[in-house]
Design a protein around this motif. Structure first.
Motif, PDB file in Angstrom:
ATOM      1  N   LEU A   1       0.822  -1.215   0.000  1.00 58.90           N
ATOM      2  CA  LEU A   1       0.000   0.000   0.000  1.00 58.90           C
ATOM      3  C   LEU A   1       0.854   1.262   0.000  1.00 58.90           C
ATOM      4  CD1 LEU A   1      -2.785  -1.000   2.571  1.00 58.90           C
ATOM      5  CD2 LEU A   1      -3.075  -0.675   0.106  1.00 58.90           C
ATOM      6  N   GLY A   2       2.160   1.075   0.210  1.00 59.94           N
ATOM      7  CA  GLY A   2       3.055   2.222   0.220  1.00 59.94           C
ATOM      8  C   GLY A   2       3.179   2.898   1.565  1.00 59.94           C
ATOM      9  N   ILE A   3       2.759   2.225   2.611  1.00 57.63           N
ATOM     10  CA  ILE A   3       2.850   2.807   3.952  1.00 57.63           C
ATOM     11  C   ILE A   3       4.298   2.734   4.423  1.00 57.63           C
ATOM     12  CG2 ILE A   3       2.143   2.555   6.369  1.00 57.63           C
ATOM     13  CD1 ILE A   3      -0.556   1.506   5.267  1.00 57.63           C
ATOM     14  N   SER A   4       4.894   3.891   4.637  1.00 55.83           N
ATOM     15  CA  SER A   4       6.298   3.950   5.029  1.00 55.83           C
ATOM     16  C   SER A   4       6.506   4.766   6.297  1.00 55.83           C
ATOM     17  CB  SER A   4       7.140   4.548   3.899  1.00 55.83           C
ATOM     18  OG  SER A   4       6.683   5.854   3.575  1.00 55.83           O
ATOM     19  N   ALA A   5       5.433   5.270   6.863  1.00 57.21           N
ATOM     20  CA  ALA A   5       5.504   6.032   8.106  1.00 57.21           C
ATOM     21  C   ALA A   5       4.198   5.815   8.863  1.00 57.21           C
ATOM     22  CB  ALA A   5       5.723   7.512   7.836  1.00 57.21           C
ATOM     23  N   VAL A   6       4.271   5.916  10.175  1.00 53.37           N
ATOM     24  CA  VAL A   6       3.087   5.677  10.999  1.00 53.37           C
ATOM     25  C   VAL A   6       2.938   6.768  12.048  1.00 53.37           C
ATOM     26  CG1 VAL A   6       2.889   3.189  10.655  1.00 53.37           C
ATOM     27  CG2 VAL A   6       4.500   4.045  12.354  1.00 53.37           C
TER      28      VAL A   6
ATOM     29  N   VAL B   1      -4.785   8.944   5.579  1.00 49.84           N
ATOM     30  CA  VAL B   1      -4.337  10.134   6.299  1.00 49.84           C
ATOM     31  C   VAL B   1      -3.128   9.721   7.125  1.00 49.84           C
ATOM     32  CG1 VAL B   1      -4.915  11.896   8.006  1.00 49.84           C
ATOM     33  CG2 VAL B   1      -6.665  11.081   6.408  1.00 49.84           C
ATOM     34  N   GLN B   2      -2.021  10.400   6.924  1.00 49.25           N
ATOM     35  CA  GLN B   2      -0.776  10.009   7.591  1.00 49.25           C
ATOM     36  C   GLN B   2      -0.430  10.955   8.729  1.00 49.25           C
ATOM     37  OE1 GLN B   2       2.650   8.943   5.052  1.00 49.25           O
ATOM     38  NE2 GLN B   2       3.865  10.285   6.358  1.00 49.25           N
ATOM     39  N   GLY B   3       0.039  10.392   9.812  1.00 46.25           N
ATOM     40  CA  GLY B   3       0.549  11.184  10.918  1.00 46.25           C
ATOM     41  C   GLY B   3      -0.466  11.445  12.015  1.00 46.25           C
ATOM     42  N   GLY B   4       0.026  11.992  13.126  1.00 45.39           N
ATOM     43  CA  GLY B   4      -0.824  12.313  14.268  1.00 45.39           C
ATOM     44  C   GLY B   4      -1.526  13.641  14.086  1.00 45.39           C
ATOM     45  N   GLN B   5      -2.468  13.690  13.161  1.00 48.50           N
ATOM     46  CA  GLN B   5      -3.211  14.919  12.884  1.00 48.50           C
ATOM     47  C   GLN B   5      -3.960  15.383  14.134  1.00 48.50           C
ATOM     48  OE1 GLN B   5      -3.117  16.373   9.882  1.00 48.50           O
ATOM     49  NE2 GLN B   5      -2.408  14.779   8.496  1.00 48.50           N
ATOM     50  N   ASP B   6      -4.352  16.643  14.153  1.00 48.74           N
ATOM     51  CA  ASP B   6      -5.152  17.124  15.274  1.00 48.74           C
ATOM     52  C   ASP B   6      -6.566  16.576  15.149  1.00 48.74           C
ATOM     53  OD1 ASP B   6      -6.983  19.296  13.923  1.00 48.74           O
ATOM     54  OD2 ASP B   6      -4.954  19.670  13.187  1.00 48.74           O
ATOM     55  N   ALA B   7      -7.295  16.606  16.255  1.00 45.03           N
ATOM     56  CA  ALA B   7      -8.638  16.027  16.289  1.00 45.03           C
ATOM     57  C   ALA B   7      -9.572  16.694  15.281  1.00 45.03           C
ATOM     58  CB  ALA B   7      -9.215  16.128  17.698  1.00 45.03           C
ATOM     59  N   GLY B   8      -9.410  17.995  15.076  1.00 46.90           N
ATOM     60  CA  GLY B   8     -10.259  18.697  14.114  1.00 46.90           C
ATOM     61  C   GLY B   8     -10.091  18.176  12.705  1.00 46.90           C
ATOM     62  N   THR B   9      -8.860  17.869  12.330  1.00 50.85           N
ATOM     63  CA  THR B   9      -8.610  17.325  10.989  1.00 50.85           C
ATOM     64  C   THR B   9      -9.234  15.947  10.847  1.00 50.85           C
ATOM     65  OG1 THR B   9      -6.560  18.575  10.727  1.00 50.85           O
ATOM     66  CG2 THR B   9      -6.828  16.614   9.350  1.00 50.85           C
ATOM     67  N   PHE B  10      -9.066  15.116  11.857  1.00 53.32           N
ATOM     68  CA  PHE B  10      -9.669  13.786  11.801  1.00 53.32           C
ATOM     69  C   PHE B  10     -11.193  13.879  11.689  1.00 53.32           C
ATOM     70  CE2 PHE B  10      -5.759  11.973  13.994  1.00 53.32           C
ATOM     71  CZ  PHE B  10      -5.377  11.209  12.914  1.00 53.32           C
ATOM     72  N   ARG B  11     -11.795  14.809  12.398  1.00 55.65           N
ATOM     73  CA  ARG B  11     -13.249  14.962  12.329  1.00 55.65           C
ATOM     74  C   ARG B  11     -13.692  15.355  10.925  1.00 55.65           C
ATOM     75  NH1 ARG B  11     -18.114  16.345  14.951  1.00 55.65           N
ATOM     76  NH2 ARG B  11     -19.573  16.207  13.202  1.00 55.65           N
ATOM     77  N   LYS B  12     -12.945  16.254  10.293  1.00 54.96           N
ATOM     78  CA  LYS B  12     -13.270  16.657   8.934  1.00 54.96           C
ATOM     79  C   LYS B  12     -13.186  15.476   7.982  1.00 54.96           C
ATOM     80  CE  LYS B  12     -11.755  21.475   9.398  1.00 54.96           C
ATOM     81  NZ  LYS B  12     -10.721  22.475   9.004  1.00 54.96           N
ATOM     82  N   VAL B  13     -12.165  14.648   8.164  1.00 61.79           N
ATOM     83  CA  VAL B  13     -12.011  13.481   7.291  1.00 61.79           C
ATOM     84  C   VAL B  13     -13.169  12.507   7.497  1.00 61.79           C
ATOM     85  CG1 VAL B  13     -10.568  11.494   6.737  1.00 61.79           C
ATOM     86  CG2 VAL B  13      -9.505  13.712   7.189  1.00 61.79           C
ATOM     87  N   LEU B  14     -13.553  12.286   8.743  1.00 60.62           N
ATOM     88  CA  LEU B  14     -14.692  11.405   9.019  1.00 60.62           C
ATOM     89  C   LEU B  14     -15.949  11.927   8.323  1.00 60.62           C
ATOM     90  CD1 LEU B  14     -14.059  10.733  12.819  1.00 60.62           C
ATOM     91  CD2 LEU B  14     -14.153   8.968  11.042  1.00 60.62           C
TER      92      LEU B  14
ATOM     93  N   VAL C   1      -7.667  15.700   1.919  1.00 61.53           N
ATOM     94  CA  VAL C   1      -7.289  15.719   3.317  1.00 61.53           C
ATOM     95  C   VAL C   1      -6.087  16.627   3.510  1.00 61.53           C
ATOM     96  CG1 VAL C   1      -8.156  13.399   3.703  1.00 61.53           C
ATOM     97  CG2 VAL C   1      -5.779  13.710   3.038  1.00 61.53           C
ATOM     98  N   ALA C   2      -5.737  16.857   4.767  1.00 64.90           N
ATOM     99  CA  ALA C   2      -4.602  17.715   5.083  1.00 64.90           C
ATOM    100  C   ALA C   2      -3.296  17.028   4.713  1.00 64.90           C
ATOM    101  CB  ALA C   2      -4.615  18.035   6.576  1.00 64.90           C
ATOM    102  N   PRO C   3      -2.219  17.798   4.576  1.00 64.69           N
ATOM    103  CA  PRO C   3      -0.899  17.191   4.339  1.00 64.69           C
ATOM    104  C   PRO C   3      -0.561  16.246   5.478  1.00 64.69           C
ATOM    105  CG  PRO C   3      -0.833  19.551   3.964  1.00 64.69           C
ATOM    106  CD  PRO C   3      -2.160  19.255   4.601  1.00 64.69           C
ATOM    107  N   ALA C   4       0.406  15.380   5.234  1.00 65.34           N
ATOM    108  CA  ALA C   4       0.793  14.392   6.237  1.00 65.34           C
ATOM    109  C   ALA C   4       1.161  15.075   7.551  1.00 65.34           C
ATOM    110  CB  ALA C   4       1.975  13.571   5.738  1.00 65.34           C
ATOM    111  N   GLY C   5       0.640  14.525   8.627  1.00 62.57           N
ATOM    112  CA  GLY C   5       0.982  15.035   9.950  1.00 62.57           C
ATOM    113  C   GLY C   5       2.263  14.393  10.451  1.00 62.57           C
ATOM    114  N   GLU C   6       2.625  14.731  11.667  1.00 66.27           N
ATOM    115  CA  GLU C   6       3.867  14.215  12.221  1.00 66.27           C
ATOM    116  C   GLU C   6       3.719  12.748  12.632  1.00 66.27           C
ATOM    117  OE1 GLU C   6       6.179  17.742  14.336  1.00 66.27           O
ATOM    118  OE2 GLU C   6       4.069  17.668  14.943  1.00 66.27           O
ATOM    119  N   GLY C   7       4.789  12.005  12.412  1.00 59.80           N
ATOM    120  CA  GLY C   7       4.754  10.596  12.730  1.00 59.80           C
ATOM    121  C   GLY C   7       6.150  10.039  12.825  1.00 59.80           C
ATOM    122  N   CYS C   8       6.264   8.723  12.643  1.00 53.60           N
ATOM    123  CA  CYS C   8       7.557   8.040  12.751  1.00 53.60           C
ATOM    124  C   CYS C   8       7.800   7.213  11.498  1.00 53.60           C
ATOM    125  CB  CYS C   8       7.579   7.118  13.972  1.00 53.60           C
ATOM    126  SG  CYS C   8       7.292   7.956  15.542  1.00 53.60           S
TER     127      CYS C   8
END
Length: 234
Positions: free
Chosen positions: A174-179, A190-203, A220-227
């Motif tokens: 699937l191309g998942i290279s970050a979590v 949606v990649q990264g630890g987005q804020d709750a508001g962004t997740f709500r919009k996506v839902l 969706v928003a650009p990739a959020g922070e992750g690992c």
């Protein structure tokens, strides 16, 4: 709606992302129709079976910046009700934990798997538990609602290993290279630890797409922070 969350037990941003997504989901009118399942990802798949201090491992791999990495994540975690104790945390291989999460989903359902995921993250990041140790994992699993005899027998053998390895391979395909990476309905990620508001919009957007049966991709928003590759955003 099905949401598959690809994450690792040893990923601090996965813990933050989980909490933020849950905040969004709690405020979402259609939350009762949302199924959340966790899929495996290993930031350090070659981590040894014997655990070692997290601080020493991270410093050896990333040098002085590792202190800033931990400090920033710890500060952000407090806002989400998470207490990170990186001095107590242990660097451990997470494959056994992912096998246990597979068992929880397969035999107990998504809700129990979610409780176990939370318990494993807390065990690793807050309580200094070796999540690569079978006995320790059994204790965490029992507290989350799993049967001790079943868990002990399961972890003693190779049951579930092939299934987890297949899911790890699926993530790579699937191309998942970050979590964390959140995949909605197998189509929108949606990649990264987005804020709750962004997740709500996506839902809301995904719910609209499903209801209107339109093929256009959700914006969706650009990739959020992750690992990725064992390193986390600083």
């Amino acid at each position: 709606m099905k949401v598959e969350i690809w994450s690792d037990i040893a990923c601090p941003w996965c813990y933050i992302g989980k909490r933020r997504f849950e905040q969004a989901l709690a405020d979402f009118p259609g939350r009762e129709q949302v199924e959340v399942v966790y899929r495996p990802y290993q930031l350090v798949p070659d981590a040894p079976a014997t655990a070692s201090p997290h601080r020493a491992w991270l410093a050896d791999r990333y040098g002085p910046q590792s202190v800033a990495m931990d400090a920033r994540v710890a500060e952000l975690g407090l806002a989400e009700g998470i207490t990170y104790d990186f001095d107590a945390a242990l660097h451990a291989n997470t494959l056994l934990g992912h096998r246990l999460l597979h068992l929880a989903e397969a035999e107990y359902g998504a809700a129990v798997q979610g409780r176990l995921k939370e318990a494993l993250l807390k065990a690793h990041f807050t309580d200094g538990v070796d999540v690569g140790d079978r006995a320790a994992l059994a204790d965490v699993a029992v507290a989350a609602g799993l049967d001790r005899d079943r868990v002990t027998a399961y972890l003693a053998g190779d049951e579930g290993t092939a299934e987890v390895e297949a899911q790890l391979a699926e993530g790579r395909e699937l191309g998942i290279s970050a979590v964390p990476t959140f995949v909605f309905e197998g189509k929108w990620a949606v990649q990264g630890g987005q804020d709750a508001g962004t997740f709500r919009k996506v839902l809301d957007q995904v719910a609209a797409e499903i209801g209107e049966r339109r093929p256009a991709p959700v914006q969706v928003a650009p990739a959020g922070e992750g690992c990725a590759d064992g390193a986390c955003a600083v």
